[in-house]
Design a protein around this motif. Sequence first.
Motif, PDB file in Angstrom:
ATOM      1  N   ASP A 267       0.847  -1.185   0.000  1.00  0.00           N
ATOM      2  CA  ASP A 267       0.000   0.000   0.000  1.00  0.00           C
ATOM      3  C   ASP A 267       0.887   1.242   0.000  1.00  0.00           C
ATOM      4  OD1 ASP A 267      -1.810   2.035   0.383  1.00  0.00           O
ATOM      5  OD2 ASP A 267      -2.803   1.134   2.126  1.00  0.00           O
ATOM      6  N   GLU A 269       0.204   4.267  -0.130  1.00  0.00           N
ATOM      7  CA  GLU A 269      -0.275   5.393   0.671  1.00  0.00           C
ATOM      8  C   GLU A 269       0.225   5.319   2.116  1.00  0.00           C
ATOM      9  OE1 GLU A 269      -4.438   6.009   0.232  1.00  0.00           O
ATOM     10  OE2 GLU A 269      -4.333   6.103  -1.963  1.00  0.00           O
ATOM     11  N   LYS A 270       0.697   4.130   2.525  1.00  0.00           N
ATOM     12  CA  LYS A 270       1.270   3.980   3.868  1.00  0.00           C
ATOM     13  C   LYS A 270       2.776   4.253   3.895  1.00  0.00           C
ATOM     14  CE  LYS A 270      -2.107   0.559   5.473  1.00  0.00           C
ATOM     15  NZ  LYS A 270      -2.296  -0.851   5.946  1.00  0.00           N
ATOM     16  N   LYS A 272       6.165   5.833   4.180  1.00  0.00           N
ATOM     17  CA  LYS A 272       6.656   7.056   4.825  1.00  0.00           C
ATOM     18  C   LYS A 272       7.908   7.521   4.091  1.00  0.00           C
ATOM     19  CE  LYS A 272       4.700   5.896   9.336  1.00  0.00           C
ATOM     20  NZ  LYS A 272       4.951   5.714  10.791  1.00  0.00           N
ATOM     21  N   ASP A 288       7.118   8.907 -10.739  1.00  0.00           N
ATOM     22  CA  ASP A 288       6.993   8.013  -9.585  1.00  0.00           C
ATOM     23  C   ASP A 288       7.570   6.628  -9.873  1.00  0.00           C
ATOM     24  OD1 ASP A 288       5.903   9.861  -7.919  1.00  0.00           O
ATOM     25  OD2 ASP A 288       3.855   9.071  -7.974  1.00  0.00           O
ATOM     26  N   GLY A 341      -2.212   2.097  -4.872  1.00  0.00           N
ATOM     27  CA  GLY A 341      -2.361   3.445  -4.337  1.00  0.00           C
ATOM     28  C   GLY A 341      -1.284   4.378  -4.862  1.00  0.00           C
ATOM     29  N   CYS A 342      -1.214   5.577  -4.281  1.00  0.00           N
ATOM     30  CA  CYS A 342      -0.271   6.613  -4.743  1.00  0.00           C
ATOM     31  C   CYS A 342       0.670   7.018  -3.610  1.00  0.00           C
ATOM     32  CB  CYS A 342      -1.043   7.839  -5.215  1.00  0.00           C
ATOM     33  SG  CYS A 342      -2.117   7.518  -6.636  1.00  0.00           S
ATOM     34  N   VAL A 343       1.881   7.358  -3.978  1.00  0.00           N
ATOM     35  CA  VAL A 343       2.877   7.802  -3.013  1.00  0.00           C
ATOM     36  C   VAL A 343       2.506   9.202  -2.507  1.00  0.00           C
ATOM     37  CG1 VAL A 343       5.302   8.369  -2.621  1.00  0.00           C
ATOM     38  CG2 VAL A 343       4.685   6.451  -4.126  1.00  0.00           C
ATOM     39  N   ASN A 344       2.540   9.368  -1.186  1.00  0.00           N
ATOM     40  CA  ASN A 344       2.281  10.668  -0.581  1.00  0.00           C
ATOM     41  C   ASN A 344       3.611  11.228  -0.101  1.00  0.00           C
ATOM     42  OD1 ASN A 344       1.543  12.884   0.902  1.00  0.00           O
ATOM     43  ND2 ASN A 344       0.045  11.819   2.179  1.00  0.00           N
ATOM     44  N   ILE A 347       4.094  12.677   3.736  1.00  0.00           N
ATOM     45  CA  ILE A 347       3.613  11.870   4.859  1.00  0.00           C
ATOM     46  C   ILE A 347       4.612  11.806   6.014  1.00  0.00           C
ATOM     47  CG2 ILE A 347       4.476   9.612   4.128  1.00  0.00           C
ATOM     48  CD1 ILE A 347       1.735   8.453   4.961  1.00  0.00           C
TER      49      ILE A 347
END
Length: 348
Positions: A267, A269-270, A272, A288, A341-344, A347
């Motif tokens: 995931d 989006e998790k 860090k 990305d 998902g997508c990289v944030n 975060i």
Amino acid sequence: MNEQFTYEKAGVNIQNADETKREMARSMDTKDSRVLNRAGAFASLFEANFEGIKNPVLVLKAEEPGSKQLLAFQNNKINNICYDLINHLINDIIVMGAKPEVVLDIILCGKMEKEVVVQIVDAISKACKEQDCSLVGGETSEQPKVLNEGTYMLNASVLGVVDKEKIIDGSKIEAGDVVLALPSNGLHTNGYTLVRKLMEEKPEILNETINGESFIDAILTPHKCYYQTLKGLFAVDELHGLAHITGGGIEGNLNRILPSGTSAKIDLEKLKVLPIFELIKRYGNVPDSDMMRTFNMGVGITLVAKASVVGQIQEHLAKNGCESYVLGEIVSGDQNVLLEGCVNYAIY
């Protein structure tokens, strides 16, 4: 009279090399009684006696710190690159549950500068001792006109040992297992060709700071070693796999330990992401997909374990100074790493 040619006139000073090696020997001093001869012998003798290991399997690896070493020598970060070399090397064997035992190094240079070479050996030896192993020998080679004066190339090899019954190779990984992320402390030793190109094309990036550090200091932070953090978990049967995240990123390294019939679902989006990666992406407009393939993106090790022991493992890691977090899970599949998902980039 005919001109006389000597080795020194050709570029190699044997007396300087001998003096350098005598000083190097002091750095290599070890209290390990299994090392049976002194530095300077033609080869290193190591008694194969491994306490507490019934069926020893030798674990071997060679490594070099890539183009990061060019930046390190240019910016007088010699100790840093020596720790990079050893820490990366040891990470590659501990993911199999191995204890590092002895290291051999190779130092190639255009001209042997005694102070520099002695500093290199001293730093490599200290890095080894911090991970419970010894630098026992190697090779220092002066190669005029093959390498430029002031240019150094380092590499090393390690011998580790693991009990045959306790090898961690991913074969026990199964659907339902949890994937934990153990954070990196920066780029470690991968992606520096892209970074150097970025520095060349966008030199203004050198004016940036990351958490109070200059850009150069941030990218030359030594590669983190995970041995002291992880060694207390090697006997946990429910720890099914460890992957060192290097070149190829999470996708190109976690897949190396997946057994047939499984895949890893990650995931994004998790994830860090460390600030240094956001900076590189922004200055280079790096896609990305390239970021994920080139860099560790803030994850130094992925750990795969049975769900029932994840809490216990995270508690152990935290007590040893390593926070961790759930990044994904193991599912049925074809040994692929599925990035969802997508990289944030904000975060962490």
